[in-house]
Write an enzyme that holds these catalytic residues in place. Structure first.
Site, PDB file in Angstrom:
ATOM      1  N   THR A  43       0.874  -1.182   0.000  1.00  0.00           N
ATOM      2  CA  THR A  43       0.000   0.000   0.000  1.00  0.00           C
ATOM      3  C   THR A  43       0.912   1.234   0.000  1.00  0.00           C
ATOM      4  OG1 THR A  43      -0.061   0.324   2.384  1.00  0.00           O
ATOM      5  CG2 THR A  43      -1.603  -1.284   1.498  1.00  0.00           C
ATOM      6  N   CYS A  44       0.305   2.427   0.087  1.00  0.00           N
ATOM      7  CA  CYS A  44       1.170   3.612   0.080  1.00  0.00           C
ATOM      8  C   CYS A  44       1.976   3.732   1.378  1.00  0.00           C
ATOM      9  CB  CYS A  44       0.353   4.874  -0.168  1.00  0.00           C
ATOM     10  SG  CYS A  44      -1.026   5.041   0.930  1.00  0.00           S
ATOM     11  N   ASN A  45       1.547   3.029   2.416  1.00  0.00           N
ATOM     12  CA  ASN A  45       2.254   3.119   3.698  1.00  0.00           C
ATOM     13  C   ASN A  45       3.145   1.928   4.014  1.00  0.00           C
ATOM     14  OD1 ASN A  45       1.503   5.640   4.603  1.00  0.00           O
ATOM     15  ND2 ASN A  45      -0.456   4.896   5.380  1.00  0.00           N
ATOM     16  N   ARG A  46       3.034   0.845   3.238  1.00  0.00           N
ATOM     17  CA  ARG A  46       3.813  -0.358   3.581  1.00  0.00           C
ATOM     18  C   ARG A  46       3.967  -1.282   2.382  1.00  0.00           C
ATOM     19  NH1 ARG A  46       2.105  -1.847   8.111  1.00  0.00           N
ATOM     20  NH2 ARG A  46       0.717  -0.070   8.384  1.00  0.00           N
ATOM     21  N   GLN A 110      -7.518  -3.532   1.427  1.00  0.00           N
ATOM     22  CA  GLN A 110      -6.207  -3.802   0.825  1.00  0.00           C
ATOM     23  C   GLN A 110      -5.661  -5.150   1.284  1.00  0.00           C
ATOM     24  OE1 GLN A 110      -4.564  -0.116   2.262  1.00  0.00           O
ATOM     25  NE2 GLN A 110      -4.622   0.838   0.239  1.00  0.00           N
ATOM     26  N   GLY A 175     -15.200  29.972  -4.102  1.00  0.00           N
ATOM     27  CA  GLY A 175     -13.774  29.848  -4.347  1.00  0.00           C
ATOM     28  C   GLY A 175     -13.431  28.449  -4.792  1.00  0.00           C
ATOM     29  N   ALA A 176     -12.186  28.285  -5.286  1.00  0.00           N
ATOM     30  CA  ALA A 176     -11.798  26.978  -5.833  1.00  0.00           C
ATOM     31  C   ALA A 176     -10.538  26.456  -5.152  1.00  0.00           C
ATOM     32  CB  ALA A 176     -11.581  27.114  -7.334  1.00  0.00           C
TER      33      ALA A 176
END
Lengths: 392, 261
Positions: A43-46, A110, A175-176
C-alpha cells in the site's frame, strides 16, 4: 509449517524509500508466486511479504532478497517477524492499528485484495482470514473508525449533524481552493450535490440569490476581505438551517453569521479542534482494539501449535481403528451368528470404547501443544503406541 | 398476577434508564441492553394491562393512578417506534427515567393493581381517557425530541470539539419528528376533549379546573402547529413544545384529584 514476515512501513522508511518498493496489484501477485507460498501486501504506507515455510531462515533470506532487488537501500529499514509476532502484526494492520490515522478503513480492503491476489498455503490462508475477521471485529466492537479523521470529513459529518441524510442537500462552493474542493467532494460522497459555484468577485445580489438555494456553504477563496457578511445571509435565510464551512485564511465569512438563528459557522480552527478530538477518541478506542487483536493472535498461536500434534493424533486414531477392525475380523465366526441389528450394536459399542479411550489423550495433547510441550507429547505417543514403526 | 407483573416492568424500565445513562458515557453494549430493557418491559407491561382489563371486565384505567399506568405504556410504546435505532438512544435517557418514575407513582396510587370499576361506561372511558392519554403520550415524546433538539443546537452553537465523538440525531430530523408527532397528537386531544364535552353537556355537569387546564394545553399545541405552518420551526418551536409539555405535566399530575373526585 511456520510464518515469516519481512517488510517496511511508514514507521521505518520515509516516503522516498517506500515508493521505490511499492508494487501494484499485478506486480505484488507476481512476486508472491515467485516466492512460493506467499502473499505480498503493498500500500502507500507499507510493503510486506508474508511467507509460509518449514525453513524460516531460508524464507526470510528470500524475502529480504526480493525486496532488496527492488531497492537495495531498503534493507536497513526492513523488519522481520515470525509466527505469532508476524500474525499479530498482520492483525494490527488489518484493524487499522498500524495505520497513520488509527482505525482508517481502507486497509481492510487492501489486506483482502492482497490475500486474493497472493499464493497462500494452508497457514497463510488461515492467518489472512483471521486478520480479516479481526479487522471486522475491531470495527464492529469499537468506535475506532466511526469519527472523521480529516478536516474535509469533519465538515461533512457536521453537515449530517444539522441535516441528517445529505441526499438532496445543496452546496454552494465559494472559491476553488483545494481544501474547499476536498470538503465538497466529501459532502458529495454522502449524497449532497454541488449546485452553485461562486467566487470573491460575485456581487451581493447574485450571492443572495445563490444563497437562497443552498443548505451548506463551503468557502475557500484567497480573498483578503470578508466575502459573505451576516446581513446578506440574514436576507436570504428564509427560516432554514444553514451550515457555513470557512476553510480560508484569512477568513471569507463574517463571524457574526454564527450568531444568526439557525446558522452555524465553523472555521478551519474549529474543524481542526474537532479532528484533534476525534483522533484522541480513536486513540482511546485503540486500547480496546489492541485487546481484541491480542485475543485473535492467541487463537492463532493455539491453532498453529495444534498443527504439531495433529499428525500424531491422526496416527493414533488410525492405529486404534485398525486394531478394532482386526479384532472384529478375528471374531467373525462368532459374530456371524448375530442378526444385523446385533452386529451393528457390537460395531457401535467397540467404536465408542475406542473414542472414549482416545478422547482424553487427544484433548491433553492439544492442550500441551499450546505450551512448549506439544512436540514432546507427540513423540511420547508415537513411541508408546509404536506409531510409524511399520514404515521404518 | 398484576402484582407479580409490575416488578419485572419496573426492573426492565429501570435497567433501560441506567443503560441509556451508561450509553451516553460510552456508546455500545449498555445502549443495546437498554433497548432490550425497553422492549421487554413494554411487553410485560402490555401483559399487565391485559390482566387488568381481563380481571376488571372493562376499562380499568379510569382512576388517575390507573390512567398514569396506561400513559406510561403509551409513552414507552411511542418511544419504541424510534428508540430502537442507535441515533435515538439519547432520547431514551430523557424518556425511560421518567417512565420508571411515573410507573412507581402509578403503583403508589394503586394504578397497577385490580381496582374498583368506574361508574362511567367503557365506551366513554376508552374514547375520552384513551384519546387524551394518546395525545399526552405524543406530547411527551415531542417534548423529549425538542429537548434533544435544543441540546444538539447548543452543542453546534458552542462549536463543541467533542460533537462528532458523540453524534446525536440531526437538527432537521428532530424538528421534523417533533412536528409530526404533535400533528398526530393534536387531533387525538381534540377528539378526547370533544367526547368529554359532550358528556359534560348531557349530564349538565360543571367545568372543573382540569378541563380548563386541558383546554389551555390544547390551545398551546394548536399554536405550536399554526406557528410551524407559518414557518416558525427550530428553536422557537422547541421552546413552545417544552411549554406545552409543562402544561401536560400540570394536567397529568397536579389536577387529577379534582377531576376524578
Amino acid at each position: 509449517m511456520r510464518l515469516v514476515l519481512v517488510g517496511t512501513s511508514h514507521h521505518h522508511a520515509p516516503v522516498e524509500l517506500r515508493e521505490r518498493v511499492a508494487l501494484d496489484r499485478e506486480q505484488a501477485a507476481r512476486l508472491a508466486r515467485e516466492l512460493g507460498e506467499a502473499v505480498c501486501l503493498s500500500t502507500c504506507n507499507r510493503t510486506e511479504l508474508y511467507l509460509e515455510a518449514e525453513d524460516v531462515d531460508d524464507a526470510e533470506r528470500r524475502a529480504v532478497g526480493a525486496l532488496a532487488a527492488l531497492e537495495p537501500e531498503v534493507e536497513p529499514a526492513l523488519y522481520r517477524l515470525r509466527d505469532e509476532a508476524g500474525a499479530l502484526h498482520l492483525f494490527r494492520v488489518a484493524a487499522g492499528l498500524d495505520s497513520l490515522v488509527p482505525g482508517e478503513g481502507e486497509i481492510l480492503g487492501q489486506v483482502r485484495a492482497a490475500h486474493e491476489a497472493g499464493n497462500p498455503g494452508l497457514l497463510l490462508d488461515r492467518v489472512f482470514r483471521q486478520a480479516l475477521h479481526a479487522g471486522r471485529k475491531v470495527r464492529a466492537q469499537t468506535a475506532i473508525g466511526e469519527s472523521p479523521a480529516s478536516v474535509a470529513a469533519a465538515a461533512a459529518a457536521l453537515a449530517e449533524q444539522v441535516f441528517g441524510e445529505l441526499s438532496g442537500s445543496r452546496i454552494l462552493l465559494l472559491g476553488a481552493g483545494k481544501v474547499g474542493e476536498h470538503a465538497a467532494r466529501n459532502l458529495r460522497t454522502r449524497g449532497a450535490e454541488i449546485v452553485l459555484i461562486a467566487n470573491s468577485r460575485t456581487g451581493r445580489p447574485k450571492l443572495e440569490e445563490q444563497l437562497a438555494q443552498a443548505d451548506v456553504v463551503v468557502s475557500s477563496t484567497s480573498s483578503a476581505e470578508i466575502v459573505l457578511d451576516a446581513a446578506t445571509v440574514e436576507g436570504s435565510r428564509r427560516g432554514r438551517q444553514l451550515l457555513f464551512i470557512d476553510l480560508a485564511v484569512p477568513r471569507d465569512l463574517d463571524p457574526a453569521i454564527h450568531e444568526l438563528d439557525g446558522c452555524y459557522l465553523y472555521d478551519i480552527d474549529d474543524l481542526e479542534a474537532i479532528v484533534s478530538e476525534t483522533l484522541a477518541g480513536r486513540r482511546g478506542e485503540a486500547a480496546r482494539a489492541e485487546a481484541i487483536v491480542a485475543g485473535e493472535a492467541a487463537k492463532f498461536h493455539e491453532w498453529q501449535a495444534s498443527l504439531d500434534v495433529v499428525p500424531a493424533i491422526a496416527s493414533l486414531r488410525a492405529r486404534a481403528e485398525e486394531i478394532r477392525e482386526a479384532e472384529l475380523l478375528k471374531a467373525e465366526a462368532l459374530l456371524r451368528r448375530l442378526d444385523d441389528g446385533e452386529r451393528r450394536a457390537v460395531e457401535s459399542i467397540t467404536a465408542q470404547i475406542v473414542n472414549k479411550l482416545l478422547h482424553l489423550p487427544t484433548v491433553r495433547m492439544k492442550q500441551a501443544a499450546v505450551s512448549a510441550d506439544g512436540v514432546i507429547y507427540a513423540e511420547a505417543v508415537r513411541h508408546l503406541f509404536g506409531l510409524g514403526e511399520d514404515e521404518r | 398476577l398484576a402484582e407479580i407483573l409490575f416488578w419485572p416492568v419496573l426492573l426492565f424500565y429501570g435497567e433501560a434508564a441506567v443503560g441509556y445513562l451508561g450509553d451516553a458515557r460510552r456508546p455500545g453494549t449498555a445502549g443495546r441492553a437498554a433497548t432490550w430493557g425497553v422492549r421487554l418491559g413494554w411487553l410485560v407491561q402490555t401483559a399487565l394491562l391485559v390482566v387488568q382489563a381481563a380481571r376488571e371486565d372493562g376499562f380499568p384505567w379510569g382512576t388517575w393512578a390507573g390512567s398514569l399506568n396506561l400513559f406510561v405504556w403509551l409513552v414507552v410504546g411511542a418511544y419504541l417506534i424510534w428508540g430502537c435505532r442507535k441515533p435515538y438512544r439519547l432520547l431514551g435517557l430523557a424518556v425511560m427515567p421518567l417512565a420508571a418514575a411515573l410507573l412507581v407513582v402509578a403503583r403508589a396510587g394503586g394504578g397497577t393493581g385490580i381496582g374498583v370499576r368506574s361508574h362511567y361506561s367503557n365506551l366513554f372511558l376508552v374514547l375520552h381517557v384513551g384519546l387524551v392519554l394518546v395525545a399526552f403520550a405524543g406530547f411527551t415524546l415531542a417534548a423529549a425530541l425538542s429537548a434533544l433538539y435544543l441540546w444538539q443546537e447548543r452543542r453546534l452553537k458552542r462549536r463543541e470539539a467533542s460533537i462528532l465523538r458523540r453524534p446525536a440525531p440531526s437538527l432537521v430530523t428532530l424538528d421534523r419528528l417533533a412536528g409530526r408527532t404533535v400533528a398526530v397528537s393534536v387531533p387525538a386531544l381534540t377528539l378526547g376533549i370533544a367526547v368529554g364535552g359532550v358528556r359534560l353537556a348531557s349530564e349538565h355537569e360543571s367545568v372543573d379546573a382540569l378541563v380548563v387546564a386541558t383546554l389551555v394545553t390544547w390551545v398551546v399545541w394548536i399554536a405550536y402547529l399554526v406557528l410551524r405552518v407559518r414557518g416558525s420551526t427550530g428553536r422557537h418551536s422547541a421552546y413552545l413544545a417544552l411549554a406545552g409539555f409543562a402544561l401536560v405535566v400540570v394536567v397529568r399530575l397536579a389536577l387529577p384529584a379534582v377531576h376524578f373526585s
